[in-house]
Scaffold this active site. Structure first.
Site, PDB file in Angstrom:
ATOM      1  N   LYS A 150       0.849  -1.203   0.000  1.00 46.04           N
ATOM      2  CA  LYS A 150       0.000   0.000   0.000  1.00 46.04           C
ATOM      3  C   LYS A 150       0.883   1.251   0.000  1.00 46.04           C
ATOM      4  O   LYS A 150       1.908   1.298   0.686  1.00 46.04           O
ATOM      5  CB  LYS A 150      -0.900  -0.034   1.236  1.00 46.04           C
ATOM      6  CG  LYS A 150      -1.994   1.032   1.264  1.00 46.04           C
ATOM      7  CD  LYS A 150      -2.870   0.854   2.506  1.00 46.04           C
ATOM      8  CE  LYS A 150      -3.977   1.890   2.598  1.00 46.04           C
ATOM      9  NZ  LYS A 150      -4.769   1.752   3.837  1.00 46.04           N
TER      10      LYS A 150
ATOM     11  N   SER B 138      -9.773   2.193   3.076  1.00 46.97           N
ATOM     12  CA  SER B 138      -8.916   2.928   2.165  1.00 46.97           C
ATOM     13  C   SER B 138      -8.023   2.026   1.311  1.00 46.97           C
ATOM     14  O   SER B 138      -7.530   2.464   0.274  1.00 46.97           O
ATOM     15  CB  SER B 138      -8.031   3.884   2.966  1.00 46.97           C
ATOM     16  OG  SER B 138      -7.153   3.144   3.807  1.00 46.97           O
TER      17      SER B 138
ATOM     18  N   SER C 146      -9.774  -0.454   7.135  1.00 47.34           N
ATOM     19  CA  SER C 146      -9.228  -0.291   5.779  1.00 47.34           C
ATOM     20  C   SER C 146      -8.555  -1.534   5.203  1.00 47.34           C
ATOM     21  O   SER C 146      -8.242  -1.564   4.018  1.00 47.34           O
ATOM     22  CB  SER C 146      -8.228   0.864   5.749  1.00 47.34           C
ATOM     23  OG  SER C 146      -8.895   2.076   5.921  1.00 47.34           O
TER      24      SER C 146
END
Ligand SMILES: [Zn+2]
Lengths: 498, 509
Positions: free
Chosen positions: B80, B155, B179
């Site tokens: 990420k 997210s 997330s």
């Protein structure tokens, strides 16, 4: 620019008003690494060479508390008779400034590591108790350099930031309002900072070099009508960074605030800037619209919870309290009360102590620091410690005198050279050619010439009027351009004439 | 599409160990898959073809020399974009960090490199991890591989979509309020939020420091456990990291897959079911609980009354911490710098203002304003202070619930993937996506989401959440693997086999 404000004379101001002092002192610790990362803390390194992701505040980097800094903070707290928090946290103080890498300073807010202490200072034989509100840990900011003609942020062409200082451990020591000092307020303020410096040196936790910024002082001052027993509106004068300036800044603010108050104006609660060159303060930020720092506990750090046994061990290992330390030194050195008080008052205790440790006699150490060197510091407007002469230098000069290699007059010239940055006393002696002439032949010839040139004086001495010898010594010294041992010259003259 | 990309990380590790494939071959297969489908999915913000292949070659050399760095040596991973990667751009999905290349690796990234996992690239995310749909990325949304018109969750939608679209066998996510888990639920993948402090946060660009936790994003529970072992463990650079060995998660996943749930007490959280949960989501959840009971588990209902305040507390604590964390993005040292228009010789403050105005998206600004307000003098006690009290109460609810249950379970997200744009104008509706996942972050306990099937009404994936006490992450894996095994039996294969095939673009290498 506004016109210079009116000032009331110090004496009149003190007749009408009672001053209340408050001092906030920031001390840079001398730990090998920074408060929250492993970067070195060496002073004077090339800009931005002692930095890492953490102290640069790079995205993602995290702080780790320096255990040695916590230990120093606890020792400072204990030496100031503070309580040590069994559990406390760091907090973020949020505000934007280019020299702050994260735009928040990791500090302590309502949970300082040390609180509720006290200490005592002596001014002219009178002892003043100073209550310590708190001593807390925080990190230093970077240093901005505003490039341009003014040297200030306004009018600068551009600014550079050095982050070497960012993250250096600081201890902020805050007093409670100091009242009842009357006309001694400026001296009490100075004595307190000098006292702190001695105390910190004794603990070995900081270099406390005010001129390098490792001890920085903010002076709070307010006035209340004489005898009213109230506290007036205070100003906070920032960065008063020498003992001498602390005294001057307090004196100046007393005069300035008094003049305003008698004119029916109010004292504005604000931060003020101290101007070393002109000896005045000017208005800075007004406190009423000061930022809201939005403190909250630093979530990247765990609480600091010093173990009780550890704190007790640190307490047991503290150096002897300053008062006892001074009493012991006074006895050892054979100083009178007045001599000791003068030494402390001049901020010279540590210097004298180190000079003695380097081999000088107590009397000699005191003589140099409190007369010749004190005069030089005063002329330059700097503190004794910042004169550029070290205790080792003083001890060496005295040794040269004792060995007859220089006399007192030459010794002063040696100090001229040391202060001018020409090197060590030995280097100055060599480069300036200051050694006394110890060549007996040359000295003897000079004495002969003096006797020849002053037959009347020589006759008096032969008749037993030894006091007249001074005139001949003077003649010899003049010929030798001062570079002779006056004692030896006297001996030679008397040998030849009696 | 190469068959290699459909295999699990555990399979690939076995194939590498058996000499059936090489790291270069399977890294290349995944890079090709990214090139073929990521134009539609947009799971990646940055693909590091050269770097990944170089790491793959090094891995093959180690293996040839008989010295693999660990079980996953040579299996590629996607990271990420909120984690600092030395030499690789790190934007956090924000314009304000466009072009920033960190000079250092996050501890987690160091561990991936040391374990020999080639890093394929950086995955898309909501700006600074603020969102539940990845629509708040400054670089455009990620699309759900199940239906490209739908959100992949957030997210960490990029990491979940990358794994669901077979662009990566493994990915790293971060979970502040769900997330990792919520994207897992809506993309039919597995996501684990370890115990707070279980994986180092050093190098994770903080959203809310007291809530953030990085963890694995995978297609199977065992793969998640294998990745968890690589990245977990104490880090002296993160003071909040747990100074204890990583729980035996791989062992627990293998034990769970054997299917025996006897003696395990499953607590169904009353406050996290029923009203507000989509019918199909609830139905798959109820079936899953029944499957665990069939495997021998005991079910109890538990009540956590303070959970109803979790969302409110979360939206005070998170913005407060975030408003301070994001202050450093000021154009002075790195990232975007914008000069105000029409201002001659702007001051540093004016440049800061112009940059932050241009560089942050609306959701970020919304939360900075919220947080700044909540921390303001005079409001602190009423907002931040109260929220911390709620947090304490939620911790107590968990503690008492774990007295009667070994794990707690709930649907991971209240709905299946919604349409892109559907909730963009309604922040509160968006925030409600995390209603079931937030309590774990507030209490610091670990949570896992495992696919539980497809909702009847829209044939989209649903997720089953397992929560365990702090430091008992192994329980998540045991229960998660048991449910996964039972469901695989029922489905006759992985849920992702039911996902529509993505169009593959011809690629020229
Ligand atoms: Zn550093």
């Amino acid at each position: 620019m506004t016109a210079a404000p009116a000032l009331m004379s110090f004496e009149e101001a003190l007749e009408r008003f009672d001053p209340a002092l408050g001092l906030e002192v920031h001390v840079e610790l001398n730990t090998a690494s920074k408060m929250f990362c492993g970067c070195a803390t060496e002073f004077g390194a090339p800009p931005n060479t002692q930095v890492c992701p953490t102290c640069l505040g790079l995205p993602g980097a995290m702080p780790v508390v320096n255990g040695t800094a916590v230990e120093s903070a606890i020792r400072i707290g204990l030496a100031l008779n503070c309580s040590i928090a069994p559990w406390c946290r760091f907090a973020r103080k949020n505000y934007f400034y280019p020299d702050m890498p994260k735009n928040f300073q990791t500090s302590q807010y309502d949970e300082p590591i040390a609180f509720d202490g006290w200490t005592e200072v002596e001014v002219d034989g009178e002892v003043f108790r100073i209550d310590i509100e708190r001593a807390h840990m925080e990190e230093d900011t970077g240093k901005s350099l505003h490039v341009g003609t003014s040297g200030r942020i306004h009018g600068a062409d551009y600014s550079l930031v050095d982050y070497n200082r960012a993250g250096i451990p600081l201890i902020e020591i805050v007093t409670r309002p100091i009242r009842g000092t009357g006309d001694k307020a400026p001296l009490v303020a100075k004595a307190y900072v000098a006292h702190l410096r001695e105390l910190l040196l004794g603990l070995g936790v900081s270099d406390v070099r005010m001129e390098q910024g490792s001890l920085r002082c903010d002076v709070n001052l307010s006035l209340a009508p004489s005898g009213a027993g109230t506290l007036g509106t205070r100003t906070e004068t920032k960065n008063v960074n020498s003992l001498r300036s602390v005294e001057r800044a307090v004196r100046y603010e007393i005069g300035r605030q008094a003049a305003r108050l008698v004119d029916g104006e109010r004292v504005v609660q604000e931060t003020r800037h101290w101007h070393e060159d002109t000896g005045i303060t000017t208005a800075g930020r007004e406190k009423s619209d000061a930022e809201d720092y939005r403190y909250f506990p630093e979530p990247d750090l765990v609480p600091v919870a010093p173990d009780e046994a550890w704190v007790e061990r640190l307490r047991a290992e503290l150096p002897e309290p300053l008062r006892e330390h001074r009493a012991r030194l006074q006895k050892e050195w054979g100083f009178s009360d007045l001599e000791m008080r003068d030494t402390v008052g001049a901020g010279a205790l540590h210097l004298v102590e180190e000079t003695i440790a380097a081999g000088a006699s107590p009397a000699a150490a005191r003589k140099w620091w409190l007369s010749d060197l004190a005069r030089r510091a005063n002329e330059r407007g700097v503190d004794l410690a910042d004169l550029g002469v070290s205790p080792t230098d003083v001890a060496r000069v005295q040794q040269l005198v004792d060995e007859g290699k220089v006399n007192d007059k030459l010794a002063r010239q040696v100090f001229d050279g040391v202060v001018a940055g020409e090197g060590t006393p030995d280097e100055v002696v060599a480069s300036r050619g200051l050694a006394v002439v110890s060549d007996e032949g040359a000295l003897s010839e000079a004495v002969d010439r003096a006797i020849e040139g002053n037959p009347d004086v020589a006759a008096k001495i032969r008749d037993g009027k030894v006091a007249a010898v001074g005139a001949l010594i003077g003649a010899v010294m003049k010929e030798m351009r001062g570079q002779a041992d006056a004692g030896r010259v006297r001996e030679l003259i008397l040998e030849k004439l009696t | 599409m190469s068959d290699l990309v459909r295999r699990t990380a555990a399979d690939l590790a076995d194939a590498l160990a058996a000499g059936e494939t090489t790291s270069v071959e399977l890294t290349e297969a995944h890079l090709d898959r990214i090139a073929a489908v990521d134009g539609d999915v947009h799971a990646f913000l940055h693909v590091d073809r050269e770097g990944a292949l170089e790491q793959a070659r090094a891995s093959d050399e180690r293996r040839a020399a008989g010295r693999p760095a660990g079980p996953l040596d040579g299996v590629p991973v996607a990271v990420k974009d909120v984690l600092a990667t030395k030499g690789l751009p790190t934007t956090c999905g924000s314009k304000i960090l466009e072009g920033w290349v960190p000079p250092y690796d996050a501890t987690l990234v160091t561990r991936l490199r040391e374990a020999g996992l080639p890093i394929l690239g950086k995955t898309n995310m909501d700006e600074f991890a603020m969102g539940s749909s990845t629509e708040h990325s400054a670089y455009g949304p990620t699309h759900n591989p199940w239906d490209l018109d739908r959100i992949p969750g957030g997210s960490g939608g990029g990491s979940a979509a990358a794994v669901a679209a077979f662009e990566a066998p493994l990915a790293i996510g971060t979970d502040t309020g769900g997330s990792i888990r919520q994207p897992g639920a809506v993309t039919g993948t597995v996501g684990v939020k370890p115990t707070y402090g279980g994986v180092s946060r050093y190098g994770l660009v903080a959203l809310a420091n007291s809530l953030d936790q990085a963890g694995p994003v995978t297609r199977t529970v065992l793969d998640a456990a294998l990745l968890h072992e690589v990245i977990g463990g104490h880090d002296p650079l993160d003071s909040t990291s747990v100074d204890q060995p990583v729980p035996p998660v791989v062992e627990a996943a293998r034990q769970g897959a054997a299917g025996d749930m006897k003696g395990v007490r499953i607590g169904v959280v009353k406050e996290l079911t029923g009203e507000g949960y989509q019918h199909g989501v609830q139905a798959r959840f109820d079936e899953s609980v029944q499957l665990l009971v069939d495997a021998g588990a005991e079910v109890v209902e538990v009540s956590c009354p303070s959970f109803v305040h979790a969302l409110a507390a979360y939206y005070l604590i998170l913005p407060s911490e975030a408003s301070s964390n994001l202050a450093k993005f000021d154009a002075m040292r790195y990232g975007l710098r914008v000069y105000p228009e029409g201002v001659e010789d702007p001051s540093a403050e004016e440049v800061m203002r112009a940059t932050r105005d241009a560089g942050f998206g609306d959701e970020v600004k919304r939360r900075i304003i919220l947080g700044t307000y909540a921390l303001s003098s005079g409001y602190y006690d009423a907002y931040y202070g109260q929220a911390q009290k709620v947090r304490t109460l939620i911790g107590r609810d968990f503690a008492s619930a774990f007295e009667s249950a070994d794990v707690l379970v709930s649907p991971t997200a209240p709905t299946t993937a919604f349409k892109l744009g559907e909730k963009l104008d309604d922040p509160v509706a968006m925030y409600l996506n995390d209603i079931a996942t937030i309590p774990a972050n507030l209490a610091g306990v670990p949570g896992l989401s495992v696919p539980s099937g497809l909702a009847d009404e829209d044939a989209l994936p649903t997720g089953f959440q397992v929560l365990a006490p702090a430091l008992a992450d192994d329980r998540l894996y045991r229960v998660g693997a048991a449910l996964e095994a039972a469901l695989l039996d029922r489905w006759g294969g992985p849920l992702l086999d039911k996902a529509p095939a993505l169009a593959e673009k011809e690629t020229v290498r």
